[in-house]
Design a protein around this motif. Structure first.
Motif, PDB file in Angstrom:
ATOM      1  N   LEU A 196       0.830  -1.207   0.000  1.00 30.81           N
ATOM      2  CA  LEU A 196       0.000   0.000   0.000  1.00 30.81           C
ATOM      3  C   LEU A 196       0.864   1.256   0.000  1.00 30.81           C
ATOM      4  N   ALA A 197       1.920   1.236   0.787  1.00 29.83           N
ATOM      5  CA  ALA A 197       2.824   2.390   0.826  1.00 29.83           C
ATOM      6  C   ALA A 197       3.491   2.603  -0.523  1.00 29.83           C
ATOM      7  N   SER A 198       3.820   1.501  -1.199  1.00 28.75           N
ATOM      8  CA  SER A 198       4.439   1.600  -2.522  1.00 28.75           C
ATOM      9  C   SER A 198       3.482   2.216  -3.538  1.00 28.75           C
ATOM     10  N   LEU A 199       2.198   1.853  -3.458  1.00 30.70           N
ATOM     11  CA  LEU A 199       1.204   2.418  -4.378  1.00 30.70           C
ATOM     12  C   LEU A 199       0.996   3.906  -4.148  1.00 30.70           C
ATOM     13  N   ASN A 200       1.052   4.338  -2.879  1.00 24.68           N
ATOM     14  CA  ASN A 200       0.770   5.729  -2.545  1.00 24.68           C
ATOM     15  C   ASN A 200       1.993   6.637  -2.640  1.00 24.68           C
ATOM     16  N   SER A 201       3.162   6.049  -2.798  1.00 24.52           N
ATOM     17  CA  SER A 201       4.369   6.876  -2.847  1.00 24.52           C
ATOM     18  C   SER A 201       4.425   7.658  -4.156  1.00 24.52           C
ATOM     19  N   PRO A 202       4.894   8.915  -4.119  1.00 22.71           N
ATOM     20  CA  PRO A 202       4.963   9.733  -5.341  1.00 22.71           C
ATOM     21  C   PRO A 202       6.024   9.210  -6.304  1.00 22.71           C
ATOM     22  N   VAL A 203       5.816   9.479  -7.584  1.00 28.14           N
ATOM     23  CA  VAL A 203       6.776   9.060  -8.588  1.00 28.14           C
ATOM     24  C   VAL A 203       8.055   9.887  -8.456  1.00 28.14           C
ATOM     25  N   GLN A 204       9.189   9.245  -8.636  1.00 25.63           N
ATOM     26  CA  GLN A 204      10.468   9.942  -8.593  1.00 25.63           C
ATOM     27  C   GLN A 204      10.714  10.600  -9.953  1.00 25.63           C
ATOM     28  N   PHE A 205      10.806  11.923  -9.943  1.00 28.00           N
ATOM     29  CA  PHE A 205      10.999  12.656 -11.190  1.00 28.00           C
ATOM     30  C   PHE A 205      11.964  13.796 -10.913  1.00 28.00           C
ATOM     31  N   GLU A 206      13.132  13.734 -11.504  1.00 25.37           N
ATOM     32  CA  GLU A 206      14.178  14.710 -11.236  1.00 25.37           C
ATOM     33  C   GLU A 206      14.485  15.514 -12.485  1.00 25.37           C
ATOM     34  N   LYS A 207      14.753  16.806 -12.296  1.00 25.36           N
ATOM     35  CA  LYS A 207      15.127  17.681 -13.399  1.00 25.36           C
ATOM     36  C   LYS A 207      16.617  17.990 -13.291  1.00 25.36           C
ATOM     37  N   VAL A 208      17.341  17.797 -14.385  1.00 28.65           N
ATOM     38  CA  VAL A 208      18.782  18.023 -14.398  1.00 28.65           C
ATOM     39  C   VAL A 208      19.121  19.029 -15.495  1.00 28.65           C
ATOM     40  N   ALA A 209      19.818  20.099 -15.127  1.00 29.85           N
ATOM     41  CA  ALA A 209      20.253  21.107 -16.095  1.00 29.85           C
ATOM     42  C   ALA A 209      21.568  20.670 -16.729  1.00 29.85           C
ATOM     43  N   LEU A 210      21.657  20.745 -18.038  1.00 30.22           N
ATOM     44  CA  LEU A 210      22.838  20.289 -18.758  1.00 30.22           C
ATOM     45  C   LEU A 210      23.925  21.353 -18.817  1.00 30.22           C
ATOM     46  N   GLU A 211      23.544  22.639 -18.789  1.00 24.68           N
ATOM     47  CA  GLU A 211      24.555  23.685 -18.829  1.00 24.68           C
ATOM     48  C   GLU A 211      25.366  23.666 -17.539  1.00 24.68           C
ATOM     49  N   GLU A 212      26.641  23.983 -17.670  1.00 23.57           N
ATOM     50  CA  GLU A 212      27.579  23.828 -16.559  1.00 23.57           C
ATOM     51  C   GLU A 212      27.210  24.703 -15.347  1.00 23.57           C
ATOM     52  N   ASN A 213      26.846  25.964 -15.590  1.00 20.95           N
ATOM     53  CA  ASN A 213      26.592  26.894 -14.490  1.00 20.95           C
ATOM     54  C   ASN A 213      25.105  27.112 -14.217  1.00 20.95           C
ATOM     55  N   ALA A 214      24.250  26.303 -14.828  1.00 25.38           N
ATOM     56  CA  ALA A 214      22.812  26.477 -14.636  1.00 25.38           C
ATOM     57  C   ALA A 214      22.419  26.155 -13.198  1.00 25.38           C
ATOM     58  N   LYS A 215      21.419  26.874 -12.693  1.00 17.50           N
ATOM     59  CA  LYS A 215      20.966  26.672 -11.322  1.00 17.50           C
ATOM     60  C   LYS A 215      20.108  25.418 -11.228  1.00 17.50           C
ATOM     61  N   SER A 216      20.175  24.787 -10.056  1.00 16.51           N
ATOM     62  CA  SER A 216      19.374  23.601  -9.821  1.00 16.51           C
ATOM     63  C   SER A 216      17.920  23.994  -9.594  1.00 16.51           C
ATOM     64  N   GLU A 217      17.033  22.976  -9.574  1.00 18.23           N
ATOM     65  CA  GLU A 217      15.620  23.251  -9.355  1.00 18.23           C
ATOM     66  C   GLU A 217      15.385  23.861  -7.979  1.00 18.23           C
ATOM     67  N   GLU A 218      16.116  23.389  -6.974  1.00 22.58           N
ATOM     68  CA  GLU A 218      15.982  23.936  -5.622  1.00 22.58           C
ATOM     69  C   GLU A 218      16.404  25.399  -5.583  1.00 22.58           C
ATOM     70  N   GLU A 219      17.503  25.731  -6.248  1.00 28.96           N
ATOM     71  CA  GLU A 219      17.966  27.127  -6.290  1.00 28.96           C
ATOM     72  C   GLU A 219      16.987  28.014  -7.035  1.00 28.96           C
ATOM     73  N   LEU A 220      16.413  27.492  -8.128  1.00 26.33           N
ATOM     74  CA  LEU A 220      15.430  28.272  -8.883  1.00 26.33           C
ATOM     75  C   LEU A 220      14.177  28.544  -8.066  1.00 26.33           C
ATOM     76  N   ASN A 221      13.687  27.530  -7.357  1.00 30.51           N
ATOM     77  CA  ASN A 221      12.499  27.716  -6.535  1.00 30.51           C
ATOM     78  C   ASN A 221      12.737  28.735  -5.439  1.00 30.51           C
ATOM     79  N   SER A 222      13.915  28.699  -4.843  1.00 32.87           N
ATOM     80  CA  SER A 222      14.268  29.658  -3.808  1.00 32.87           C
ATOM     81  C   SER A 222      14.372  31.059  -4.394  1.00 32.87           C
TER      82      SER A 222
END
Length: 417
Positions: A154-180
Protein backbone atom coordinates in the motif's frame (compact mmCIF):
# COMPACT_ATOMS: atom_id res chain seq x y z
CA UNK A 1 26.15 75.55 -5.88
CA UNK A 2 24.98 76.61 -2.41
CA UNK A 3 21.52 77.25 -3.86
CA UNK A 4 21.42 73.71 -5.18
CA UNK A 5 22.06 72.31 -1.69
CA UNK A 6 19.46 74.64 -0.17
CA UNK A 7 16.77 73.22 -2.49
CA UNK A 8 18.13 69.71 -1.94
CA UNK A 9 17.90 69.86 1.86
CA UNK A 10 14.59 71.73 1.77
CA UNK A 11 13.07 68.97 -0.38
CA UNK A 12 14.49 66.26 1.87
CA UNK A 13 13.57 67.87 5.20
CA UNK A 14 10.02 68.81 4.16
CA UNK A 15 9.28 65.28 2.97
CA UNK A 16 10.85 63.51 5.92
CA UNK A 17 8.79 65.63 8.35
CA UNK A 18 5.54 64.95 6.50
CA UNK A 19 2.91 62.80 8.20
CA UNK A 20 2.64 60.61 5.10
CA UNK A 21 6.33 59.64 5.45
CA UNK A 22 5.84 58.69 9.09
CA UNK A 23 2.62 56.73 8.43
CA UNK A 24 4.03 54.76 5.47
CA UNK A 25 7.24 53.98 7.37
CA UNK A 26 5.37 52.80 10.47
CA UNK A 27 3.04 50.61 8.39
CA UNK A 28 5.98 49.03 6.53
CA UNK A 29 7.96 48.48 9.75
CA UNK A 30 4.87 46.98 11.40
CA UNK A 31 4.38 44.60 8.47
CA UNK A 32 8.05 43.53 8.63
CA UNK A 33 7.86 42.92 12.38
CA UNK A 34 4.64 40.95 11.93
CA UNK A 35 6.12 38.71 9.24
CA UNK A 36 9.36 38.06 11.11
CA UNK A 37 7.55 37.31 14.36
CA UNK A 38 4.55 35.45 12.89
CA UNK A 39 5.70 32.04 14.13
CA UNK A 40 6.20 33.31 17.68
CA UNK A 41 2.83 35.05 17.60
CA UNK A 42 1.06 31.92 16.36
CA UNK A 43 2.82 29.80 18.98
CA UNK A 44 1.79 32.28 21.67
CA UNK A 45 -1.82 32.25 20.54
CA UNK A 46 -1.77 28.47 20.31
CA UNK A 47 -0.29 28.06 23.79
CA UNK A 48 -2.92 30.33 25.32
CA UNK A 49 -5.73 28.26 23.85
CA UNK A 50 -7.03 25.82 26.49
CA UNK A 51 -9.82 24.25 24.49
CA UNK A 52 -9.42 22.05 21.42
CA UNK A 53 -11.89 21.97 18.55
CA UNK A 54 -14.72 19.74 19.75
CA UNK A 55 -16.18 17.63 16.94
CA UNK A 56 -19.07 15.20 17.38
CA UNK A 57 -18.83 11.99 15.32
CA UNK A 58 -21.73 9.72 14.38
CA UNK A 59 -20.05 6.48 13.26
CA UNK A 60 -22.74 4.40 11.59
CA UNK A 61 -20.09 1.84 10.56
CA UNK A 62 -19.07 1.11 14.16
CA UNK A 63 -15.48 0.53 13.01
CA UNK A 64 -14.01 3.86 11.89
CA UNK A 65 -14.12 6.12 14.96
CA UNK A 66 -11.06 4.71 16.77
CA UNK A 67 -8.95 4.76 13.60
CA UNK A 68 -10.11 8.32 12.85
CA UNK A 69 -9.17 9.43 16.34
CA UNK A 70 -5.73 7.84 16.01
CA UNK A 71 -5.08 9.48 12.63
CA UNK A 72 -6.11 12.93 13.89
CA UNK A 73 -3.95 12.59 16.97
CA UNK A 74 -0.94 12.08 14.71
CA UNK A 75 -1.96 14.98 12.44
CA UNK A 76 -3.36 17.58 14.84
CA UNK A 77 -3.71 17.29 18.62
CA UNK A 78 -6.07 20.29 18.94
CA UNK A 79 -9.06 18.38 17.52
CA UNK A 80 -11.13 16.53 20.09
CA UNK A 81 -13.54 13.89 18.79
CA UNK A 82 -16.66 12.96 20.74
CA UNK A 83 -18.52 9.79 19.69
CA UNK A 84 -22.32 10.07 19.75
CA UNK A 85 -24.87 7.44 18.88
CA UNK A 86 -27.12 9.47 16.57
CA UNK A 87 -27.30 12.88 14.91
CA UNK A 88 -30.51 13.77 16.73
CA UNK A 89 -30.29 17.30 18.17
CA UNK A 90 -26.71 17.62 16.90
CA UNK A 91 -27.68 20.44 14.56
CA UNK A 92 -29.13 22.50 17.39
CA UNK A 93 -26.21 21.69 19.70
CA UNK A 94 -23.70 22.74 17.03
CA UNK A 95 -25.51 26.01 16.32
CA UNK A 96 -25.60 26.71 20.06
CA UNK A 97 -21.82 26.25 20.24
CA UNK A 98 -21.59 22.98 22.18
CA UNK A 99 -19.74 21.47 19.21
CA UNK A 100 -17.71 23.25 16.56
CA UNK A 101 -19.09 20.79 14.00
CA UNK A 102 -20.25 17.21 13.65
CA UNK A 103 -19.45 14.42 11.18
CA UNK A 104 -21.49 11.43 10.06
CA UNK A 105 -19.57 8.43 8.73
CA UNK A 106 -21.19 5.76 6.56
CA UNK A 107 -20.08 3.08 4.09
CA UNK A 108 -20.42 3.48 0.34
CA UNK A 109 -21.40 0.78 -2.17
CA UNK A 110 -17.85 -0.63 -1.98
CA UNK A 111 -18.02 -0.87 1.82
CA UNK A 112 -15.52 1.93 2.17
CA UNK A 113 -15.97 4.93 4.52
CA UNK A 114 -17.44 8.25 3.44
CA UNK A 115 -18.26 11.25 5.56
CA UNK A 116 -20.38 14.38 5.73
CA UNK A 117 -19.17 17.42 7.66
CA UNK A 118 -21.74 19.77 9.21
CA UNK A 119 -20.76 23.18 10.64
CA UNK A 120 -22.48 26.55 11.15
CA UNK A 121 -20.37 27.86 8.25
CA UNK A 122 -17.78 26.18 6.04
CA UNK A 123 -15.50 29.23 5.83
CA UNK A 124 -12.91 27.63 8.14
CA UNK A 125 -11.60 24.75 6.06
CA UNK A 126 -8.61 23.51 8.09
CA UNK A 127 -10.50 21.24 10.50
CA UNK A 128 -12.66 19.77 7.75
CA UNK A 129 -9.59 19.23 5.61
CA UNK A 130 -7.80 17.33 8.38
CA UNK A 131 -10.79 15.08 8.99
CA UNK A 132 -11.09 14.44 5.26
CA UNK A 133 -7.40 13.58 5.05
CA UNK A 134 -7.67 11.19 8.00
CA UNK A 135 -10.69 9.47 6.41
CA UNK A 136 -8.73 9.17 3.17
CA UNK A 137 -5.96 7.31 5.02
CA UNK A 138 -8.49 4.98 6.65
CA UNK A 139 -10.20 4.37 3.31
CA UNK A 140 -6.88 3.40 1.76
CA UNK A 141 -6.13 0.98 4.58
CA UNK A 142 -9.59 -0.64 4.33
CA UNK A 143 -9.30 -0.90 0.53
CA UNK A 144 -5.90 -2.55 0.92
CA UNK A 145 -7.39 -5.06 3.36
CA UNK A 146 -10.16 -5.93 0.90
CA UNK A 147 -7.55 -6.48 -1.84
CA UNK A 148 -5.28 -8.44 0.50
CA UNK A 149 -2.48 -5.89 0.10
CA UNK A 150 0.27 -5.65 2.69
CA UNK A 151 1.19 -2.36 4.37
CA UNK A 152 4.38 -2.23 2.30
CA UNK A 153 2.48 -2.74 -0.94
CA UNK A 154 0.00 0.00 0.00
CA UNK A 155 2.82 2.39 0.83
CA UNK A 156 4.44 1.60 -2.52
CA UNK A 157 1.20 2.42 -4.38
CA UNK A 158 0.77 5.73 -2.55
CA UNK A 159 4.37 6.88 -2.85
CA UNK A 160 4.96 9.73 -5.34
CA UNK A 161 6.78 9.06 -8.59
CA UNK A 162 10.47 9.94 -8.59
CA UNK A 163 11.00 12.66 -11.19
CA UNK A 164 14.18 14.71 -11.24
CA UNK A 165 15.13 17.68 -13.40
CA UNK A 166 18.78 18.02 -14.40
CA UNK A 167 20.25 21.11 -16.09
CA UNK A 168 22.84 20.29 -18.76
CA UNK A 169 24.55 23.68 -18.83
CA UNK A 170 27.58 23.83 -16.56
CA UNK A 171 26.59 26.89 -14.49
CA UNK A 172 22.81 26.48 -14.64
CA UNK A 173 20.97 26.67 -11.32
CA UNK A 174 19.37 23.60 -9.82
CA UNK A 175 15.62 23.25 -9.36
CA UNK A 176 15.98 23.94 -5.62
CA UNK A 177 17.97 27.13 -6.29
CA UNK A 178 15.43 28.27 -8.88
CA UNK A 179 12.50 27.72 -6.54
CA UNK A 180 14.27 29.66 -3.81
CA UNK A 181 15.21 32.49 -6.19
CA UNK A 182 11.67 32.61 -7.61
CA UNK A 183 10.19 33.35 -4.18
CA UNK A 184 12.79 36.01 -3.36
CA UNK A 185 12.43 37.71 -6.74
CA UNK A 186 8.62 37.65 -6.47
CA UNK A 187 8.73 39.66 -3.24
CA UNK A 188 11.53 42.01 -4.29
CA UNK A 189 9.84 42.73 -7.63
CA UNK A 190 6.94 44.21 -5.68
CA UNK A 191 9.39 46.28 -3.62
CA UNK A 192 11.07 47.67 -6.74
CA UNK A 193 7.73 48.22 -8.50
CA UNK A 194 6.12 50.20 -5.69
CA UNK A 195 9.34 52.06 -4.80
CA UNK A 196 9.82 53.31 -8.36
CA UNK A 197 6.17 54.38 -8.68
CA UNK A 198 5.97 55.97 -5.22
CA UNK A 199 9.17 57.97 -5.22
CA UNK A 200 9.15 59.03 -8.88
CA UNK A 201 5.54 60.20 -8.55
CA UNK A 202 6.60 62.16 -5.50
CA UNK A 203 8.95 64.19 -7.72
CA UNK A 204 6.17 65.13 -10.14
CA UNK A 205 3.87 65.99 -7.26
CA UNK A 206 6.54 68.19 -5.63
CA UNK A 207 7.08 70.19 -8.82
CA UNK A 208 3.38 70.48 -9.70
CA UNK A 209 2.45 71.57 -6.16
CA UNK A 210 5.01 74.35 -6.07
CA UNK A 211 4.04 75.50 -9.54
CA UNK A 212 0.30 75.55 -8.80
CA UNK A 213 0.92 77.58 -5.62
CA UNK A 214 3.13 80.08 -7.51
CA UNK A 215 6.10 79.24 -5.27
CA UNK A 216 7.97 78.36 -8.47
CA UNK A 217 7.98 82.04 -9.50
CA UNK A 218 10.02 82.86 -6.38
CA UNK A 219 12.33 79.88 -6.76
CA UNK A 220 13.33 80.49 -10.38
CA UNK A 221 14.32 84.06 -9.55
CA UNK A 222 17.10 82.74 -7.28
CA UNK A 223 17.76 79.15 -8.41
CA UNK A 224 18.01 77.95 -12.00
CA UNK A 225 15.31 75.46 -13.09
CA UNK A 226 17.95 72.82 -13.87
CA UNK A 227 19.39 73.08 -10.36
CA UNK A 228 15.87 72.82 -8.96
CA UNK A 229 15.13 69.71 -10.96
CA UNK A 230 18.22 67.76 -9.94
CA UNK A 231 18.10 69.01 -6.35
CA UNK A 232 14.56 67.67 -6.03
CA UNK A 233 15.44 64.36 -7.68
CA UNK A 234 18.41 63.83 -5.35
CA UNK A 235 16.45 65.07 -2.33
CA UNK A 236 13.72 62.49 -2.85
CA UNK A 237 16.41 59.87 -3.62
CA UNK A 238 17.93 60.52 -0.18
CA UNK A 239 14.43 60.33 1.30
CA UNK A 240 13.88 56.92 -0.31
CA UNK A 241 17.26 55.68 0.96
CA UNK A 242 16.36 56.89 4.45
CA UNK A 243 12.96 55.22 4.43
CA UNK A 244 14.14 51.96 2.91
CA UNK A 245 17.16 52.00 5.23
CA UNK A 246 14.90 52.21 8.28
CA UNK A 247 12.65 49.43 6.98
CA UNK A 248 15.51 47.13 5.96
CA UNK A 249 17.41 47.88 9.19
CA UNK A 250 14.44 46.93 11.34
CA UNK A 251 13.84 43.87 9.15
CA UNK A 252 17.48 42.74 9.42
CA UNK A 253 17.48 43.13 13.22
CA UNK A 254 14.16 41.31 13.57
CA UNK A 255 15.32 38.45 11.33
CA UNK A 256 18.49 38.09 13.42
CA UNK A 257 16.45 37.95 16.61
CA UNK A 258 14.07 35.33 15.21
CA UNK A 259 16.46 33.38 13.00
CA UNK A 260 15.66 29.96 14.46
CA UNK A 261 11.88 30.35 14.16
CA UNK A 262 12.19 31.65 10.59
CA UNK A 263 13.56 28.37 9.24
CA UNK A 264 9.97 27.51 8.36
CA UNK A 265 6.81 29.28 7.28
CA UNK A 266 6.85 32.49 5.22
CA UNK A 267 10.63 32.88 5.01
CA UNK A 268 11.21 29.23 4.09
CA UNK A 269 8.48 29.35 1.42
CA UNK A 270 9.89 32.49 -0.22
CA UNK A 271 13.53 31.48 0.22
CA UNK A 272 14.54 34.31 2.56
CA UNK A 273 16.29 31.95 4.97
CA UNK A 274 19.18 31.50 2.50
CA UNK A 275 18.98 34.67 0.40
CA UNK A 276 22.31 35.45 -1.33
CA UNK A 277 23.88 38.85 -0.68
CA UNK A 278 24.25 39.49 -4.42
CA UNK A 279 20.46 39.44 -4.81
CA UNK A 280 20.08 42.28 -2.29
CA UNK A 281 22.89 44.25 -3.97
CA UNK A 282 21.31 43.90 -7.41
CA UNK A 283 17.89 44.82 -5.99
CA UNK A 284 19.31 48.07 -4.55
CA UNK A 285 21.26 48.94 -7.71
CA UNK A 286 18.38 48.35 -10.13
CA UNK A 287 15.91 50.04 -7.78
CA UNK A 288 18.07 53.20 -7.70
CA UNK A 289 18.62 53.16 -11.47
CA UNK A 290 14.90 52.72 -12.02
CA UNK A 291 14.16 55.55 -9.63
CA UNK A 292 16.49 58.02 -11.39
CA UNK A 293 15.09 57.04 -14.79
CA UNK A 294 11.44 57.49 -13.85
CA UNK A 295 12.10 60.42 -11.51
CA UNK A 296 13.63 62.39 -14.39
CA UNK A 297 10.59 61.62 -16.53
CA UNK A 298 8.21 62.58 -13.74
CA UNK A 299 10.04 65.84 -12.97
CA UNK A 300 9.75 67.35 -16.42
CA UNK A 301 6.23 66.01 -16.90
CA UNK A 302 5.27 67.62 -13.61
CA UNK A 303 6.77 70.90 -14.79
CA UNK A 304 4.30 71.21 -17.69
CA UNK A 305 1.27 70.75 -15.42
CA UNK A 306 -0.40 73.91 -14.14
CA UNK A 307 -2.75 72.23 -11.67
CA UNK A 308 -2.04 69.43 -9.25
CA UNK A 309 -5.35 67.83 -10.31
CA UNK A 310 -3.92 67.22 -13.80
CA UNK A 311 -0.76 65.51 -12.58
CA UNK A 312 -2.13 61.97 -12.37
CA UNK A 313 -3.27 61.92 -15.99
CA UNK A 314 0.04 63.37 -17.19
CA UNK A 315 2.05 60.77 -15.26
CA UNK A 316 -0.10 57.91 -16.53
CA UNK A 317 2.32 56.97 -19.39
CA UNK A 318 5.11 56.64 -16.80
CA UNK A 319 3.00 54.33 -14.66
CA UNK A 320 2.00 52.28 -17.70
CA UNK A 321 5.67 51.69 -18.53
CA UNK A 322 6.36 50.41 -15.01
CA UNK A 323 3.25 48.22 -15.11
CA UNK A 324 4.17 46.69 -18.48
CA UNK A 325 7.62 45.77 -17.15
CA UNK A 326 6.06 44.30 -14.02
CA UNK A 327 3.57 42.17 -15.99
CA UNK A 328 6.34 40.85 -18.23
CA UNK A 329 8.30 39.99 -15.08
CA UNK A 330 5.34 38.06 -13.66
CA UNK A 331 5.27 36.01 -16.85
CA UNK A 332 9.04 35.66 -16.75
CA UNK A 333 9.06 34.14 -13.27
CA UNK A 334 8.07 30.85 -14.87
CA UNK A 335 10.00 31.43 -18.12
CA UNK A 336 12.96 33.73 -17.35
CA UNK A 337 14.97 32.78 -20.44
CA UNK A 338 12.28 33.35 -23.10
CA UNK A 339 13.19 35.77 -25.95
CA UNK A 340 10.58 38.39 -24.99
CA UNK A 341 11.98 38.64 -21.46
CA UNK A 342 15.58 38.68 -22.69
CA UNK A 343 14.99 41.42 -25.28
CA UNK A 344 12.77 43.51 -23.00
CA UNK A 345 15.39 43.39 -20.23
CA UNK A 346 17.61 45.63 -22.40
CA UNK A 347 14.87 48.21 -22.93
CA UNK A 348 15.83 50.80 -20.29
CA UNK A 349 12.27 51.40 -19.06
CA UNK A 350 11.90 47.69 -18.29
CA UNK A 351 15.50 46.92 -17.28
CA UNK A 352 15.17 47.64 -13.51
CA UNK A 353 12.58 44.89 -13.09
CA UNK A 354 13.41 42.41 -15.86
CA UNK A 355 17.19 42.39 -15.67
CA UNK A 356 17.01 42.05 -11.89
CA UNK A 357 14.75 39.04 -12.35
CA UNK A 358 17.08 37.44 -14.91
CA UNK A 359 20.20 38.08 -12.80
CA UNK A 360 18.56 36.50 -9.75
CA UNK A 361 17.21 33.41 -11.54
CA UNK A 362 19.70 32.74 -14.34
CA UNK A 363 23.46 32.63 -14.75
CA UNK A 364 23.94 35.93 -16.58
CA UNK A 365 27.43 37.03 -17.60
CA UNK A 366 28.90 40.17 -16.07
CA UNK A 367 29.13 41.68 -19.57
CA UNK A 368 25.35 41.45 -20.02
CA UNK A 369 24.71 42.97 -16.60
CA UNK A 370 27.14 45.83 -17.20
CA UNK A 371 25.69 46.39 -20.68
CA UNK A 372 22.16 46.75 -19.30
CA UNK A 373 23.38 49.14 -16.61
CA UNK A 374 25.31 51.17 -19.18
CA UNK A 375 22.21 51.44 -21.37
CA UNK A 376 20.20 52.62 -18.37
CA UNK A 377 22.81 55.18 -17.32
CA UNK A 378 23.02 56.51 -20.89
CA UNK A 379 19.22 56.74 -21.06
CA UNK A 380 19.13 58.56 -17.72
CA UNK A 381 21.75 61.00 -19.06
CA UNK A 382 19.74 61.65 -22.25
CA UNK A 383 16.51 62.07 -20.30
CA UNK A 384 18.26 64.39 -17.84
CA UNK A 385 19.57 66.55 -20.70
CA UNK A 386 16.21 66.61 -22.49
CA UNK A 387 14.26 66.88 -19.25
CA UNK A 388 16.32 69.84 -18.11
CA UNK A 389 15.39 71.72 -21.29
CA UNK A 390 11.70 70.88 -20.87
CA UNK A 391 11.83 71.72 -17.17
CA UNK A 392 13.47 75.09 -17.81
CA UNK A 393 10.57 76.15 -20.01
CA UNK A 394 7.82 74.10 -18.33
CA UNK A 395 8.09 75.82 -14.96
CA UNK A 396 7.34 79.15 -16.67
CA UNK A 397 4.16 77.88 -18.34
CA UNK A 398 0.81 78.54 -16.69
CA UNK A 399 -2.65 77.75 -17.97
CA UNK A 400 -1.32 74.79 -19.93
CA UNK A 401 -3.54 71.80 -20.44
CA UNK A 402 -2.32 68.41 -19.32
CA UNK A 403 -1.18 67.34 -22.74
CA UNK A 404 2.19 66.07 -23.94
CA UNK A 405 1.95 68.71 -26.69
CA UNK A 406 2.97 71.21 -24.03
CA UNK A 407 6.48 69.71 -24.13
CA UNK A 408 7.07 71.46 -27.49
CA UNK A 409 6.01 74.78 -26.00
CA UNK A 410 8.27 74.21 -23.00
CA UNK A 411 11.24 73.57 -25.31
CA UNK A 412 10.51 76.77 -27.24
CA UNK A 413 10.40 78.80 -24.02
CA UNK A 414 13.63 77.15 -22.89
CA UNK A 415 15.42 78.14 -26.12
CA UNK A 416 14.18 81.71 -25.87
CA UNK A 417 15.54 81.98 -22.35
Amino acid sequence: MNKFWIVFWQTYSSKIKAKSFLIVTLIAVGAILLMTNINNIMDSIGSDSDSASKIAVVDETNEVFESLQTQLTMMEEDISLVKVESDEDLKAQTLEGEYEAYVTITLDENQLPQGTYYAPTIVEAMTAGMIEGALQQIKGQMAATQLNLSAMELASLNSPVQFEKVALEENAKSEEELNSARGIVYVLLFVIYFSVILYSSMIGSEVATEKSSRVMELLISSVSPVQQMFAKILGVALLSITQLGIILGVGYYSVKQNLQSLDSGFFEFFGFSNMPTSTIVYAIVFCLLGYFLYATLSAFLGSIVSRIEDLQQTLMPVQFLVMIGFFIAMYGLGNPDTPIVTVASYIPFFTPILMFMRVSMLEISVVEIMASMAIMIATIGILAWFGAKVYRGGVLMYGAKNSLKEIRKALQISRNN
